[in-house]
Design an enzyme around this catalytic site. Structure first.
Site, PDB file in Angstrom:
ATOM      1  N   TYR A   1       0.798  -1.233   0.000  1.00  0.00           N
ATOM      2  CA  TYR A   1       0.000   0.000   0.000  1.00  0.00           C
ATOM      3  C   TYR A   1       0.829   1.281   0.000  1.00  0.00           C
ATOM      4  O   TYR A   1       0.266   2.370  -0.081  1.00  0.00           O
ATOM      5  CB  TYR A   1      -0.945   0.001   1.208  1.00  0.00           C
ATOM      6  CG  TYR A   1      -1.928  -1.154   1.185  1.00  0.00           C
ATOM      7  CD1 TYR A   1      -2.915  -1.208   0.205  1.00  0.00           C
ATOM      8  CD2 TYR A   1      -1.873  -2.186   2.114  1.00  0.00           C
ATOM      9  CE1 TYR A   1      -3.830  -2.262   0.163  1.00  0.00           C
ATOM     10  CE2 TYR A   1      -2.774  -3.240   2.083  1.00  0.00           C
ATOM     11  CZ  TYR A   1      -3.745  -3.272   1.108  1.00  0.00           C
ATOM     12  OH  TYR A   1      -4.654  -4.306   1.055  1.00  0.00           O
TER      13      TYR A   1
ATOM     14  N   ASN B   1     -12.468   4.855  -2.838  1.00  0.00           N
ATOM     15  CA  ASN B   1     -11.724   3.635  -2.528  1.00  0.00           C
ATOM     16  C   ASN B   1     -12.540   2.938  -1.445  1.00  0.00           C
ATOM     17  O   ASN B   1     -12.460   3.293  -0.270  1.00  0.00           O
ATOM     18  CB  ASN B   1     -10.316   3.939  -2.029  1.00  0.00           C
ATOM     19  CG  ASN B   1      -9.550   2.642  -1.744  1.00  0.00           C
ATOM     20  OD1 ASN B   1     -10.127   1.551  -1.751  1.00  0.00           O
ATOM     21  ND2 ASN B   1      -8.256   2.765  -1.505  1.00  0.00           N
TER      22      ASN B   1
ATOM     23  N   HIS C   1     -15.565  -5.431  -2.050  1.00  0.00           N
ATOM     24  CA  HIS C   1     -15.727  -6.848  -2.365  1.00  0.00           C
ATOM     25  C   HIS C   1     -16.974  -7.452  -1.728  1.00  0.00           C
ATOM     26  O   HIS C   1     -17.281  -8.615  -1.977  1.00  0.00           O
ATOM     27  CB  HIS C   1     -14.497  -7.632  -1.875  1.00  0.00           C
ATOM     28  CG  HIS C   1     -13.200  -7.014  -2.294  1.00  0.00           C
ATOM     29  ND1 HIS C   1     -12.845  -6.859  -3.621  1.00  0.00           N
ATOM     30  CD2 HIS C   1     -12.181  -6.466  -1.570  1.00  0.00           C
ATOM     31  CE1 HIS C   1     -11.659  -6.272  -3.681  1.00  0.00           C
ATOM     32  NE2 HIS C   1     -11.240  -6.018  -2.454  1.00  0.00           N
TER      33      HIS C   1
ATOM     34  N   ASP D   1     -25.657  -0.247  -4.584  1.00  0.00           N
ATOM     35  CA  ASP D   1     -26.996   0.326  -4.805  1.00  0.00           C
ATOM     36  C   ASP D   1     -26.967   1.846  -4.675  1.00  0.00           C
ATOM     37  O   ASP D   1     -27.591   2.559  -5.463  1.00  0.00           O
ATOM     38  CB  ASP D   1     -28.002  -0.268  -3.807  1.00  0.00           C
ATOM     39  CG  ASP D   1     -28.337  -1.724  -4.111  1.00  0.00           C
ATOM     40  OD1 ASP D   1     -28.091  -2.170  -5.251  1.00  0.00           O
ATOM     41  OD2 ASP D   1     -28.834  -2.413  -3.207  1.00  0.00           O
TER      42      ASP D   1
ATOM     43  N   HIS E   1      -8.080   2.225  -6.207  1.00  0.00           N
ATOM     44  CA  HIS E   1      -7.401   1.347  -5.253  1.00  0.00           C
ATOM     45  C   HIS E   1      -5.909   1.648  -5.267  1.00  0.00           C
ATOM     46  O   HIS E   1      -5.318   1.902  -6.338  1.00  0.00           O
ATOM     47  CB  HIS E   1      -7.598  -0.124  -5.614  1.00  0.00           C
ATOM     48  CG  HIS E   1      -9.023  -0.571  -5.524  1.00  0.00           C
ATOM     49  ND1 HIS E   1      -9.624  -0.909  -4.329  1.00  0.00           N
ATOM     50  CD2 HIS E   1      -9.972  -0.699  -6.480  1.00  0.00           C
ATOM     51  CE1 HIS E   1     -10.883  -1.246  -4.570  1.00  0.00           C
ATOM     52  NE2 HIS E   1     -11.128  -1.119  -5.855  1.00  0.00           N
ATOM     53  N   LEU E   2      -5.302   1.566  -4.101  1.00  0.00           N
ATOM     54  CA  LEU E   2      -3.850   1.762  -3.989  1.00  0.00           C
ATOM     55  C   LEU E   2      -3.105   0.615  -4.664  1.00  0.00           C
ATOM     56  O   LEU E   2      -2.185   0.818  -5.444  1.00  0.00           O
ATOM     57  CB  LEU E   2      -3.463   1.813  -2.506  1.00  0.00           C
ATOM     58  CG  LEU E   2      -4.099   2.959  -1.716  1.00  0.00           C
ATOM     59  CD1 LEU E   2      -4.260   2.578  -0.266  1.00  0.00           C
ATOM     60  CD2 LEU E   2      -3.275   4.217  -1.873  1.00  0.00           C
ATOM     61  N   SER E   3      -3.523  -0.608  -4.330  1.00  0.00           N
ATOM     62  CA  SER E   3      -2.925  -1.803  -4.927  1.00  0.00           C
ATOM     63  C   SER E   3      -3.713  -2.166  -6.184  1.00  0.00           C
ATOM     64  O   SER E   3      -4.679  -1.477  -6.538  1.00  0.00           O
ATOM     65  CB  SER E   3      -2.977  -2.958  -3.922  1.00  0.00           C
ATOM     66  OG  SER E   3      -4.325  -3.334  -3.679  1.00  0.00           O
TER      67      SER E   3
ATOM     68  N   ARG F   1     -10.340 -10.785  -4.053  1.00  0.00           N
ATOM     69  CA  ARG F   1     -10.239  -9.339  -4.356  1.00  0.00           C
ATOM     70  C   ARG F   1     -10.488  -9.039  -5.832  1.00  0.00           C
ATOM     71  O   ARG F   1     -10.512  -7.890  -6.255  1.00  0.00           O
ATOM     72  CB  ARG F   1      -8.844  -8.814  -4.006  1.00  0.00           C
ATOM     73  CG  ARG F   1      -8.545  -8.835  -2.526  1.00  0.00           C
ATOM     74  CD  ARG F   1      -7.215  -8.164  -2.236  1.00  0.00           C
ATOM     75  NE  ARG F   1      -6.675  -8.633  -0.987  1.00  0.00           N
ATOM     76  CZ  ARG F   1      -6.989  -8.131   0.209  1.00  0.00           C
ATOM     77  NH1 ARG F   1      -7.815  -7.127   0.315  1.00  0.00           N
ATOM     78  NH2 ARG F   1      -6.454  -8.638   1.313  1.00  0.00           N
TER      79      ARG F   1
HETATM   80  O1  CA2 Z   1      -5.685  -1.427  -2.705  1.00  0.00           O
HETATM   81  C1  CA2 Z   1      -6.607  -0.847  -2.129  1.00  0.00           C
HETATM   82  O2  CA2 Z   1      -6.722   0.372  -2.088  1.00  0.00           O
HETATM   83  C2  CA2 Z   1      -7.661  -1.681  -1.392  1.00  0.00           C
HETATM   84  O3  CA2 Z   1      -8.923  -1.038  -1.556  1.00  0.00           O
HETATM   85  C3  CA2 Z   1      -7.231  -1.681   0.073  1.00  0.00           C
HETATM   86  C4  CA2 Z   1      -8.129  -2.573   0.940  1.00  0.00           C
HETATM   87  C5  CA2 Z   1      -8.270  -3.976   0.328  1.00  0.00           C
HETATM   88  O4  CA2 Z   1      -9.213  -4.732   1.069  1.00  0.00           O
HETATM   89  C6  CA2 Z   1      -8.727  -3.916  -1.123  1.00  0.00           C
HETATM   90  O5  CA2 Z   1      -8.754  -5.246  -1.637  1.00  0.00           O
HETATM   91  C7  CA2 Z   1      -7.765  -3.081  -1.954  1.00  0.00           C
HETATM   92  C8  CA2 Z   1      -7.525  -2.728   2.332  1.00  0.00           C
HETATM   93  C9  CA2 Z   1      -7.327  -1.431   3.063  1.00  0.00           C
HETATM   94  C10 CA2 Z   1      -6.518  -1.706   4.296  1.00  0.00           C
HETATM   95  O6  CA2 Z   1      -6.084  -0.502   4.841  1.00  0.00           O
HETATM   96  C11 CA2 Z   1      -4.790  -0.401   5.252  1.00  0.00           C
HETATM   97  C12 CA2 Z   1      -4.557   0.126   6.483  1.00  0.00           C
HETATM   98  C13 CA2 Z   1      -3.255   0.279   6.932  1.00  0.00           C
HETATM   99  C14 CA2 Z   1      -2.213  -0.064   6.135  1.00  0.00           C
HETATM  100  C15 CA2 Z   1      -2.459  -0.600   4.901  1.00  0.00           C
HETATM  101  C16 CA2 Z   1      -3.750  -0.753   4.455  1.00  0.00           C
END
Ligand code: CA2
Length: 147
Positions: free
Chosen positions: A24, A75, A81, A88, A101-103, A112
């Site tokens: 991330y 985001n 998911h 809606d 999304h970051l990733s 995912r």
């Molecule tokens: O890649 C993304 O932006 C996601 O939306 C991030 C979500 C993940 O469930 C999605 O599949 C992809 C997870 C966010 C978790 O947040 C974090 C908190 C602290 C450090 C890193 C991530």
């Protein structure tokens, strides 16, 4: 006064920068807010940047965007998911919706690879870390100005 671009972030993203930097990145959500604000200003727009860990709060903000925003970047984090309710709500928007999304979830675990949000999104930006938000704001600004 022109309407802002709403930039919404879902659960756990308030902790960004504290773990899994290899996935991330090291930027905090506050760092990303500043990037988005500067990018939007350069394009003649303003942003309304918000994060919540609660599905209902995100839905309230999406509904608010129906009348108060010129575009929406979201985001949805894990809710992307799982949440038919967020899908809606997004379907009720007439303004452009950019999923961000970051990733790159499509290159990660099978669960995912599908996001409900994509079904209501005008477009998707993923895989560029904090830059995904900036690019998504740029896309929303572009679509808002060609409408
Ligand atoms: O890649 C993304 O932006 C996601 O939306 C991030 C979500 C993940 O469930 C999605 O599949 C992809 C997870 C966010 C978790 O947040 C974090 C908190 C602290 C450090 C890193 C991530």
């Amino acid at each position: 006064m022109a309407k802002p671009i709403y930039v919404l972030s879902g659960p756990n993203l308030n902790l960004l920068g504290t773990r899994e930097p290899e996935i991330y990145g090291r930027q905090t959500l506050e760092d990303i807010r500043v990037l988005c604000e500067v990018r939007a200003a350069a394009l003649g727009h303003t942003i309304e940047f918000r994060q919540s860990n609660h599905e209902g709060v995100l839905i309230d903000w999406i509904q608010e965007a129906r009348t108060e925003a010129c575009g929406l970047v979201i985001n949805p984090a894990g809710y992307g998911h799982t949440s038919v309710a967020i899908l809606d709500a997004l379907k009720m928007l007439a303004v452009p919706v950019i999923e961000c999304h970051l990733s790159n979830p499509a290159a990660r675990e099978a669960f995912r690879r599908e996001t409900y949000v994509s079904l209501a999104a005008t477009g998707l930006v993923s895989g560029f870390g904090g830059k995904s938000y900036e690019l998504a704001v740029e896309a929303a600004a572009h679509l808002a100005s060609v409408k």
